[in-house]
Design a protein around this motif. Structure first.
Motif, PDB file in Angstrom:
ATOM      1  N   ALA A  76      -5.621  26.556  21.689  1.00  0.00           N
ATOM      2  CA  ALA A  76      -5.621  27.953  21.248  1.00  0.00           C
ATOM      3  C   ALA A  76      -7.010  28.569  21.413  1.00  0.00           C
ATOM      4  CB  ALA A  76      -5.185  28.036  19.791  1.00  0.00           C
ATOM      5  N   SER A  77      -7.035  29.876  21.643  1.00  0.00           N
ATOM      6  CA  SER A  77      -8.308  30.600  21.684  1.00  0.00           C
ATOM      7  C   SER A  77      -9.080  30.320  20.399  1.00  0.00           C
ATOM      8  CB  SER A  77      -8.044  32.102  21.813  1.00  0.00           C
ATOM      9  OG  SER A  77      -7.323  32.401  22.996  1.00  0.00           O
ATOM     10  N   TRP A  78     -10.378  30.074  20.521  1.00  0.00           N
ATOM     11  CA  TRP A  78     -11.166  29.697  19.343  1.00  0.00           C
ATOM     12  C   TRP A  78     -11.159  30.795  18.299  1.00  0.00           C
ATOM     13  CZ3 TRP A  78     -15.121  32.826  17.846  1.00  0.00           C
ATOM     14  CH2 TRP A  78     -15.673  33.680  18.811  1.00  0.00           C
ATOM     15  N   TRP A  79     -10.957  32.032  18.743  1.00  0.00           N
ATOM     16  CA  TRP A  79     -10.979  33.156  17.811  1.00  0.00           C
ATOM     17  C   TRP A  79      -9.595  33.455  17.229  1.00  0.00           C
ATOM     18  CZ3 TRP A  79      -8.398  37.401  20.114  1.00  0.00           C
ATOM     19  CH2 TRP A  79      -8.170  37.260  21.499  1.00  0.00           C
ATOM     20  N   LEU A  80      -8.583  32.683  17.647  1.00  0.00           N
ATOM     21  CA  LEU A  80      -7.240  32.762  17.064  1.00  0.00           C
ATOM     22  C   LEU A  80      -6.809  31.326  16.741  1.00  0.00           C
ATOM     23  CD1 LEU A  80      -5.586  35.333  19.518  1.00  0.00           C
ATOM     24  CD2 LEU A  80      -6.382  35.777  17.192  1.00  0.00           C
ATOM     25  N   PRO A  81      -7.430  30.717  15.736  1.00  0.00           N
ATOM     26  CA  PRO A  81      -7.319  29.261  15.580  1.00  0.00           C
ATOM     27  C   PRO A  81      -6.051  28.755  14.906  1.00  0.00           C
ATOM     28  CG  PRO A  81      -8.745  30.150  13.883  1.00  0.00           C
ATOM     29  CD  PRO A  81      -8.360  31.304  14.758  1.00  0.00           C
ATOM     30  N   ASN A  82      -5.265  29.640  14.267  1.00  0.00           N
ATOM     31  CA  ASN A  82      -4.079  29.130  13.582  1.00  0.00           C
ATOM     32  C   ASN A  82      -2.871  30.024  13.829  1.00  0.00           C
ATOM     33  OD1 ASN A  82      -4.281  31.357  11.811  1.00  0.00           O
ATOM     34  ND2 ASN A  82      -5.533  30.197  10.375  1.00  0.00           N
ATOM     35  N   GLY A  83      -1.734  29.615  13.281  1.00  0.00           N
ATOM     36  CA  GLY A  83      -0.487  30.316  13.551  1.00  0.00           C
ATOM     37  C   GLY A  83      -0.464  31.734  13.042  1.00  0.00           C
ATOM     38  N   HIS A  84      -1.043  31.982  11.865  1.00  0.00           N
ATOM     39  CA  HIS A  84      -1.071  33.349  11.339  1.00  0.00           C
ATOM     40  C   HIS A  84      -1.898  34.261  12.242  1.00  0.00           C
ATOM     41  CE1 HIS A  84       1.046  32.388   7.669  1.00  0.00           C
ATOM     42  NE2 HIS A  84       0.194  31.419   7.386  1.00  0.00           N
ATOM     43  N   ALA A  85      -3.062  33.781  12.673  1.00  0.00           N
ATOM     44  CA  ALA A  85      -3.917  34.590  13.535  1.00  0.00           C
ATOM     45  C   ALA A  85      -3.214  34.904  14.860  1.00  0.00           C
ATOM     46  CB  ALA A  85      -5.243  33.870  13.789  1.00  0.00           C
ATOM     47  N   GLN A  86      -2.590  33.899  15.458  1.00  0.00           N
ATOM     48  CA  GLN A  86      -1.882  34.104  16.724  1.00  0.00           C
ATOM     49  C   GLN A  86      -0.723  35.093  16.552  1.00  0.00           C
ATOM     50  OE1 GLN A  86      -1.837  32.314  19.968  1.00  0.00           O
ATOM     51  NE2 GLN A  86      -3.849  31.425  19.605  1.00  0.00           N
ATOM     52  N   THR A  87       0.027  34.946  15.474  1.00  0.00           N
ATOM     53  CA  THR A  87       1.197  35.789  15.240  1.00  0.00           C
ATOM     54  C   THR A  87       0.809  37.229  14.978  1.00  0.00           C
ATOM     55  OG1 THR A  87       2.396  33.896  14.312  1.00  0.00           O
ATOM     56  CG2 THR A  87       3.237  36.092  13.782  1.00  0.00           C
ATOM     57  N   ILE A  88      -0.155  37.435  14.093  1.00  0.00           N
ATOM     58  CA  ILE A  88      -0.569  38.794  13.743  1.00  0.00           C
ATOM     59  C   ILE A  88      -1.220  39.477  14.932  1.00  0.00           C
ATOM     60  CG2 ILE A  88      -2.119  40.124  12.264  1.00  0.00           C
ATOM     61  CD1 ILE A  88      -1.625  38.009  10.078  1.00  0.00           C
ATOM     62  N   ASP A  98      -2.183  45.842  29.901  1.00  0.00           N
ATOM     63  CA  ASP A  98      -1.843  44.561  30.530  1.00  0.00           C
ATOM     64  C   ASP A  98      -0.465  44.627  31.176  1.00  0.00           C
ATOM     65  OD1 ASP A  98      -4.190  43.623  29.401  1.00  0.00           O
ATOM     66  OD2 ASP A  98      -3.175  42.781  27.647  1.00  0.00           O
ATOM     67  N   ASP A  99      -0.362  44.017  32.346  1.00  0.00           N
ATOM     68  CA  ASP A  99       0.947  43.783  32.975  1.00  0.00           C
ATOM     69  C   ASP A  99       1.811  45.043  33.014  1.00  0.00           C
ATOM     70  OD1 ASP A  99       0.305  40.972  33.117  1.00  0.00           O
ATOM     71  OD2 ASP A  99       0.832  40.842  30.993  1.00  0.00           O
ATOM     72  N   GLN A 100       1.243  46.128  33.500  1.00  0.00           N
ATOM     73  CA  GLN A 100       2.009  47.374  33.575  1.00  0.00           C
ATOM     74  C   GLN A 100       3.082  47.266  34.655  1.00  0.00           C
ATOM     75  OE1 GLN A 100      -0.930  50.456  34.074  1.00  0.00           O
ATOM     76  NE2 GLN A 100      -1.432  50.495  31.907  1.00  0.00           N
ATOM     77  N   GLY A 408     -13.057  39.692  28.474  1.00  0.00           N
ATOM     78  CA  GLY A 408     -12.746  39.485  29.886  1.00  0.00           C
ATOM     79  C   GLY A 408     -11.285  39.737  30.211  1.00  0.00           C
ATOM     80  N   LYS A 409     -10.988  39.677  31.492  1.00  0.00           N
ATOM     81  CA  LYS A 409      -9.638  39.996  31.968  1.00  0.00           C
ATOM     82  C   LYS A 409      -8.601  38.964  31.545  1.00  0.00           C
ATOM     83  CE  LYS A 409     -10.423  37.879  36.533  1.00  0.00           C
ATOM     84  NZ  LYS A 409      -9.418  36.813  36.389  1.00  0.00           N
ATOM     85  N   ASP A 410      -9.049  37.763  31.209  1.00  0.00           N
ATOM     86  CA  ASP A 410      -8.113  36.711  30.791  1.00  0.00           C
ATOM     87  C   ASP A 410      -7.979  36.613  29.269  1.00  0.00           C
ATOM     88  OD1 ASP A 410      -7.632  35.967  33.429  1.00  0.00           O
ATOM     89  OD2 ASP A 410      -9.343  34.591  33.447  1.00  0.00           O
ATOM     90  N   LYS A 411      -8.426  37.629  28.551  1.00  0.00           N
ATOM     91  CA  LYS A 411      -8.409  37.597  27.098  1.00  0.00           C
ATOM     92  C   LYS A 411      -7.012  37.359  26.537  1.00  0.00           C
ATOM     93  CE  LYS A 411      -9.549  40.428  23.044  1.00  0.00           C
ATOM     94  NZ  LYS A 411     -10.146  41.697  22.568  1.00  0.00           N
ATOM     95  N   HIS A 412      -6.006  37.987  27.183  1.00  0.00           N
ATOM     96  CA  HIS A 412      -4.637  37.897  26.677  1.00  0.00           C
ATOM     97  C   HIS A 412      -3.798  36.878  27.450  1.00  0.00           C
ATOM     98  CE1 HIS A 412      -5.216  42.246  25.041  1.00  0.00           C
ATOM     99  NE2 HIS A 412      -5.659  41.326  24.196  1.00  0.00           N
ATOM    100  N   GLN A 413      -4.451  35.905  28.031  1.00  0.00           N
ATOM    101  CA  GLN A 413      -3.729  34.868  28.766  1.00  0.00           C
ATOM    102  C   GLN A 413      -2.867  34.055  27.823  1.00  0.00           C
ATOM    103  OE1 GLN A 413      -5.827  32.634  31.948  1.00  0.00           O
ATOM    104  NE2 GLN A 413      -5.335  30.819  30.746  1.00  0.00           N
ATOM    105  N   ARG A 414      -1.584  33.912  28.173  1.00  0.00           N
ATOM    106  CA  ARG A 414      -0.633  33.177  27.327  1.00  0.00           C
ATOM    107  C   ARG A 414      -0.243  31.882  28.022  1.00  0.00           C
ATOM    108  NH1 ARG A 414       2.277  36.944  23.487  1.00  0.00           N
ATOM    109  NH2 ARG A 414       1.552  39.055  23.939  1.00  0.00           N
ATOM    110  N   TRP A 415      -0.302  30.806  27.250  1.00  0.00           N
ATOM    111  CA  TRP A 415      -0.069  29.478  27.804  1.00  0.00           C
ATOM    112  C   TRP A 415       1.387  29.225  28.177  1.00  0.00           C
ATOM    113  CZ3 TRP A 415       3.024  25.809  25.298  1.00  0.00           C
ATOM    114  CH2 TRP A 415       3.025  24.520  25.875  1.00  0.00           C
ATOM    115  N   HIS A 416       2.333  29.762  27.429  1.00  0.00           N
ATOM    116  CA  HIS A 416       3.723  29.337  27.580  1.00  0.00           C
ATOM    117  C   HIS A 416       4.356  29.715  28.915  1.00  0.00           C
ATOM    118  CE1 HIS A 416       4.159  33.386  25.598  1.00  0.00           C
ATOM    119  NE2 HIS A 416       4.980  33.534  26.608  1.00  0.00           N
TER     120      HIS A 416
END
Length: 479
Positions: A76-88, A98-100, A408-416
């Motif tokens: 996970a991104s170091w600045w979104l370290p847990n499930g609540h942070a990722q979800t919110i 992004d992705d228009q 950066g441009k990859d800030k919202h990169q999603r792993w799944h």
């Protein structure tokens, strides 16, 4: 008192020191937990080898050979370290740049009078090789093709194979009443209703008869996809499916959201308001939902009072809104309205269909998902199935899985997106097309209606929808 004697700390001072120490231990514990989670391997649950069927696709082999990202794990991104942070963050961040995408919209009228909004990308006017894959995507609760997680998946799936994509065409199934799809039926959608998805599969099969078809579902849409794969079984025209953050046990998810935990209350409240906002435009007298023949009609006074009372809105629970709406108009068959919420949740539970799935299916869930908790994951049902595999990831939250840097441009990169594409490409490369996949459909035309078996639809119009990347609310904080 002797001025030389040591002073005794006051009671408030002792309490503050105790709270400070407790807070330090609490923060230290969670810091250790977050750090250790980053290096936890993804757990894969496969069908028991004794249950493998002869001459069928081996999902364990497909995953082991093709899904490199499941072996490497998720950080996970170091600045979104847990499930609540990722979800919110997934629900509240600005993804409008992004992705228009400019979709081509097809509106389909189905037998029960409902309307499906099918958003296709790239548009039908762009010709692809006839065997290019077609991927149907189901959005989450009250969502649509505009959602950031949907657009991100569409962009990756439609990229050329050489650029990491599937080189195919994506079609987002906007359930009735969602994403500006007209509501023309006296009932909505739910995890127990697959008619919208089934009609879309058959419609696209008539347009692309040589194309292998796949399904991807998010949250509530993943539940619909799971049920559909199970209902169709050996007859399923989808070659494989991927379900992300799927609420496989609806009772655990729904009653879990009634927890008094402050953040859980926030998710429950958000989910309730999303349902309320989605049906509010359809409460006018001319709407099918408001017609005296609608099962929702008896609940209209209570629902309208909710829209007008701030005090009642801030105390809403997800279970209450599901009881008012989903139990009554969450489908169109004779079972509705359900007398109890528990009866509806038991009937609509997608986990009941895992054993009936006969197409390779990958389910990915995060153990720190605050909405679809780990308690609802059916490990035993997966082991007793023949075609399903469950990947449990220690981090990721609900519809998050962000792994990019802070800037950066990859800030919202999603792993799944990586394991999704790897799995679908692995199935596509396998030598087992599955029974019923190449059977031709008997298509009948009667006036404006197209029939395939007992299913019929009418194409109402073709509209190019623009501006979806910013025209609807982002995120899905509570599915």
């Amino acid at each position: 008192m002797d001025p030389t004697s040591p002073s005794i700390p006051s009671y408030p001072t002792i309490v503050l020191k105790g709270l400070s120490i407790a807070l330090c231990f609490f923060l230290l514990y969670h810091l250790i937990l977050i750090v250790t989670q980053r290096w936890t391997k993804i757990k894969l649950t496969f069908p028991d080898r004794s249950r493998r069927l002869p001459n069928c696709e081996n999902v364990e082999e497909i995953v082991n050979m093709c899904c490199k990202s499941l072996k490497e794990g998720f950080r996970a991104s170091w600045w979104l370290p847990n499930g609540h942070a990722q979800t919110i963050y997934s629900a509240m961040a600005d993804f409008s740049k992004d992705d228009q995408i400019t979709y081509q919209r097809q509106l389909l009228r189905v037998t029960d009078g409902g309307t499906i909004g099918l958003d296709i990308y790239p548009p039908l006017s762009l010709r692809l090789p006839p065997d290019s894959p077609v991927i149907l995507i189901n959005h989450g609760l009250t969502g649509g093709s505009h959602e950031s997680y949907v657009r991100n998946m569409v962009v990756w799936l439609t990229r050329p194979v050489g650029e990491g994509g599937m080189g195919g065409r994506a079609a987002v199934v906007n359930f009735r009443g969602c994403a500006s799809t007209p509501l023309t039926s006296p009932h909505l959608y739910s995890t127990g209703s697959t008619i919208d998805l089934h009609t879309s599969v058959l419609y696209l099969s008539t347009l692309f008869p040589s194309a292998p078809m796949f399904g991807v579902g998010f949250s509530l849409g993943a539940a619909v996809m799971t049920r559909y794969l199970g209902e169709q079984g050996e007859k399923c025209r989808l070659r494989a499916g991927v379900v992300l953050c799927c609420p496989l046990d609806m009772r655990v998810v729904t009653y879990g959201l009634d927890s008094p935990h402050p953040l859980t209350r926030l998710y429950s409240l958000s989910m309730s308001h999303k349902i309320l906002r989605s049906i509010s435009p359809h409460l006018i007298p001319s709407s099918p939902l408001s017609h005296p023949t609608s099962h929702l009609h008896i609940h209209l006074p209570e629902i309208i009072s909710l829209t007008k009372s701030l005090r009642r809105r801030i105390t809403l629970k997800a279970s209450k809104m599901l009881e008012l709406v989903a139990c009554t108009v969450g489908g169109g068959n004779e079972l509705f309205p359900f007398e109890t919420l528990d009866g509806f949740l038991s009937w609509s539970c997608p986990g009941n269909w895992i054993g009936s799935i006969k197409r390779p299916t990958l389910a990915i869930s995060a153990l720190d998902d605050p909405i679809v908790s780990s308690a609802c994951l059916p490990y035993r049902a997966i082991r007793q199935s023949t075609h399903c595999v469950l990947a449990t990831v220690s981090q990721g939250g609900h519809l998050g899985w962000f792994e990019g840097p802070l800037f950066g441009k990859d800030k919202h990169q999603r792993w799944h997106v990586k394991p999704t594409i790897e799995f679908l490409r692995g199935v596509l490369a396998s030598q087992h097309p599955g029974k019923g996949m190449v059977e031709e459909m008997e298509v009948r035309q009667e006036g404006d209606w197209t029939w395939v078996g007992e299913v019929r639809w009418m194409v109402l119009e073709e509209v190019d929808e623009q501006g979806w990347s910013g025209s609807e609310e982002e995120g899905e904080a509570s599915d």
